[in-house]
Scaffold this active site. Structure first.
Site, PDB file in Angstrom:
ATOM      1  N   SER A   1      -2.412  -7.549  11.039  1.00 36.57           N
ATOM      2  CA  SER A   1      -1.902  -7.360   9.680  1.00 36.57           C
ATOM      3  C   SER A   1      -0.412  -7.596   9.510  1.00 36.57           C
ATOM      4  CB  SER A   1      -2.251  -5.944   9.191  1.00 36.57           C
ATOM      5  OG  SER A   1      -3.623  -5.846   8.905  1.00 36.57           O
TER       6      SER A   1
ATOM      7  N   SER B   1      -3.027  -7.229   6.329  1.00 37.93           N
ATOM      8  CA  SER B   1      -2.904  -6.406   5.145  1.00 37.93           C
ATOM      9  C   SER B   1      -1.476  -6.220   4.651  1.00 37.93           C
ATOM     10  CB  SER B   1      -3.506  -5.019   5.440  1.00 37.93           C
ATOM     11  OG  SER B   1      -2.789  -4.354   6.477  1.00 37.93           O
TER      12      SER B   1
ATOM     13  N   LYS C   1       6.128  -1.279   3.965  1.00 39.64           N
ATOM     14  CA  LYS C   1       4.722  -1.307   3.574  1.00 39.64           C
ATOM     15  C   LYS C   1       4.318   0.071   3.057  1.00 39.64           C
ATOM     16  CE  LYS C   1       0.194  -2.596   5.563  1.00 39.64           C
ATOM     17  NZ  LYS C   1      -0.469  -3.100   6.781  1.00 39.64           N
TER      18      LYS C   1
END
Length: 481
Positions: free
Chosen positions: A179, A155, A80
Site C-alpha cells: 500500500s 491503499s 495517511k
C-alpha cells in the site's frame, strides 16, 4: 514560486535554514496548492490549515532564534488518515470513525513533528487501508494526477497524490501488501517499506498486525531516507518493534559495481503488461550499465507463501474488526464486506499453517539471497485502470494482479519503489528493490544511484508543476522522451 513546491526536501530544507524562504511562506504556498488542485484529485480527507500554520509560525520563531531541529524543519508533510493525529480527526477512511479525535499522535507522526515537519493534512485512503485503488465510498475516490480518470493505486493513494502534486513534500503511508509502493509507482514517486519492526506502528489503526508496516513516501529516494531516519527507532509500546541501531542516511553511490541483484522471472514478469515490461527492461539495462549484475534466482514455495499471506491478512483483519462488525457492519463498503466473508471462513488451523509456511519461506529466501544485495523487478505490472470499473468480488485480488509488492510483506524485508519511466500513455511505472532484513540503507543506496543516473528524473522534477493535472499534449510527452 509554484515550482518550488516540486523541489526536494533537501533543497527546501536548505532554503529554510538559509532563510531564503520561511516555514510560514512554504506552508502557505503548499496550502494554496491544495486549494487549487485538491477538488480535482481528492487527495485529502482533512486539510489541517490552522494547525499547520500554527506549527509553521512556531518553527519560524525557532529559526529566528537559530534553532533548527533538522532537515525536516518547516517541511510540509501529509499523513495517511489511518495514523492518529492529536486533536485532529482520524477516520481510517471509514464512516465509523468520521468524528473520532485522538488524544495523542501516532509514534511516526510524533517523531516527524519533533523533527520539525509541518503536518499539512490527513490523506485519503482505501477504506481501513483494505484495497489497492483508493476508491473510497465515504470520502470519494482519489484521482491519479497523470490521468484523473484512473486510480492512483492504494491503499495510500492520497499520500502518493499529495506528494506528486506539490501538496506535500512527502507523506507517511502504511503497507500490508504493497500500500506504500503500488501508489507511488502509479503516481511517479518513491515509496519505501522498511524492514518489519524498524518503524513503530503504534497509533496506526491495524489491518494485519503481523504484516503491517509504516513508511515514508517522497519524490526522491534521498528524501525518503531523510524521513525514514526520523521515523525509525525502537518503541516498547509496539511489540513488533526491534531494538537495533540502523542509520539509513549515507553518501550517494557513483556506480553499482559489485552490486548483485536477483531476478525471479516466473513471478516478477507473470501477468505483466507489454508496455510496462518495455519500461522495466530498459531499467534493467540501466542498472547493468551502472555496473550491477542481474542474476537469475529461485524462490521455491513462493506461490504457497503468497497464499499464506492472503490467509494471514484476511483472518487477522476479521479479528481486528469483529467488535465493530457487530455494531457497525452496515457502514462498511461493499468490497470490505466481501473481504470479511472471505476471512471468516479461515480456520485457526489454516491460519497457523500459513504462519508456519511463512517462516519456512523466509528462511529459504534468505538462503537463496546469499551473495545477493537485493531482488529486483517491477512494482506495478499493470498500468492503473479506470476508476469505477472494479466489482467488489474482484477488488480483494487487486494488489496481486496490479503489482509484485506482496512478496516483501510476507518476507518482512525492506522494499523500495522508485520511478523508472512511463508507458506510451504517459502513465508512470515503478522499479522495485527488495533487500535482506535490516539492509534498508543498502536498498536505498542502490535506488538512489539508479534514480540519479536517469536524465529524465531532473526533467520530471521540472515538469511536475506543468504536466500534472493538465490534458496530455505532444509537447508535454516530449519532455519525458
Amino acid at each position: 514560486m509554484n515550482q518550488f513546491l516540486f523541489e526536494t526536501i533537501e533543497t527546501a530544507g536548505a532554503a529554510i535554514r538559509n532563510k531564503r524562504i520561511s516555514p510560514v511562506e512554504l506552508t502557505q504556498m503548499t496550502l494554496n496548492q491544495i486549494h487549487e488542485y485538491e477538488p480535482r484529485v481528492n487527495a485529502f480527507i482533512t486539510v489541517m490549515e490552522e494547525e499547520a500554520l500554527a506549527q509553521a509560525r512556531q518553527l519560524e520563531e525557532e529559526l529566528l532564534n537559530n534553532v533548527v531541529r533538522g532537515p525536516l524543519h518547516g517541511i510540509p508533510i501529509a499523513v495517511k488518515d489511518i495514523l492518529q493525529t492529536k486533536g485532529v480527526k482520524t477516520t481510517g477512511g471509514s464512516k465509523i470513525f468520521e468524528d473520532w479525535i485522538p488524544s495523542e499522535d501516532a509514534a511516526a507522526v510524533q517523531k516527524l513533528r519533533e523533527a520539525g515537519a509541518v503536518i499539512i493534512g490527513k490523506a485519503n485512503l482505501h477504506e481501513f487501508a483494505m484495497g489497492a485503488t483508493t476508491e473510497n465510498p465515504h470520502y470519494g475516490s482519489t484521482k491519479n494526477p497523470w490521468n484523473v480518470t484512473r486510480i492512483p493505486g492504494g491503499s495510500s493513494g492520497g499520500s502518493a497524490v499529495a506528494t506528486a502534486t506539490g501538496m506535500a513534500f512527502g507523506a507517511v503511508g502504511t503497507d500490508t501488501a504493497g500500500s506504500i509502493r503500488l501508489p507511488t509507482a502509479m503516481c511517479g514517486t518513491v515509496g519505501f517499506k522498511p524492514t518489519y519492526g524498524v518503524v513503530s506502528r503504534r497509533g496506526c489503526l491495524p489491518f494485519s498486525w503481523s504484516l503491517d508496516h509504516v513508511g515514508p513516501m517522497a519524490r526522491t529516494v534521498q528524501d525518503a531516507a531523510i524521513m525514514l531516519e526520523v521515523m525509525k527507532g525502537y518503541d516498547q509500546k509496539d511489540r513488533a518493534s526491534v531494538k537495533r541501531t540502523m542509520p539509513v542516511l549515507s553518501d550517494s553511490l557513483n556506480d553499482l559495481k559489485g552490486v548483485k541483484l536477483g531476478f525471479y522471472e516466473p513471478y516478477m514478469f507473470a501477468g505483466i503488461d507489454a508496455d510496462v515490461k518495455k519500461v522495466i527492461d530498459e531499467a534493467f539495462r540501466q542498472l547493468e550499465s551502472l555496473g550491477a549484475e542481474i542474476v537469475p534466482i529461485d524462490l521455491p514455495g513462493i506461490d504457497e507463501a503468497l497464499n499464506a499471506l492472503k490467509a494471514i491478512a484476511q483472518s487477522e483483519v476479521v479479528s481486528v474488526h469483529e467488535p465493530l462488525l457487530k455494531k457497525y457492519g452496515h457502514l462498511y463498503g461493499d468490497d470490505l464486506k466481501y473481504r470479511f466473508e472471505f476471512g471468516s471462513d479461515i480456520s485457526a488451523t489454516i491460519y497457523l499453517r500459513a504462519q508456519r509456511r511463512r517462516e519456512q519461506f523466509v528462511r529459504e529466501t534468505i538462503k537463496q539471497m546469499n551473495g545477493i544485495d537485493a531482488l529486483v523487478g517491477p512494482t506495478n505490472v499493470q498500468p492503473p485502470f479506470e476508476i469505477g470499473t472494479m466489482v467488489p468480488e474482484m477488488a480483494i485480488s487487486n494488489m496481486f494482479t496490479l503489482g509484485k509488492t506482496p512478496l516483501a510483506n510476507i518476507l518482512g524485508f525492506p522494499a523500495l519503489s522508485v520511478a523508472c519511466g512511463f508507458t506510451t500513455e504517459n502513465l508512470p511505472v515503478g522499479l522495485q528493490l527488495i533487500g535482506k532484513p535490516f539492509t534498508d540503507r543498502r536498498v536505498l543506496q542502490i535506488g538512489d544511484c539508479y534514480e540519479n543516473s536517469m536524465p529524465w528524473v531532473k526533467a520530471l522534477k521540472r515538469c511536475k508543476g506543468t504536466v500534472l493535472l493538465l490534458p496530455r499534449t505532444k509537447e508535454a510527452e516530449g519532455r519525458f522522451s
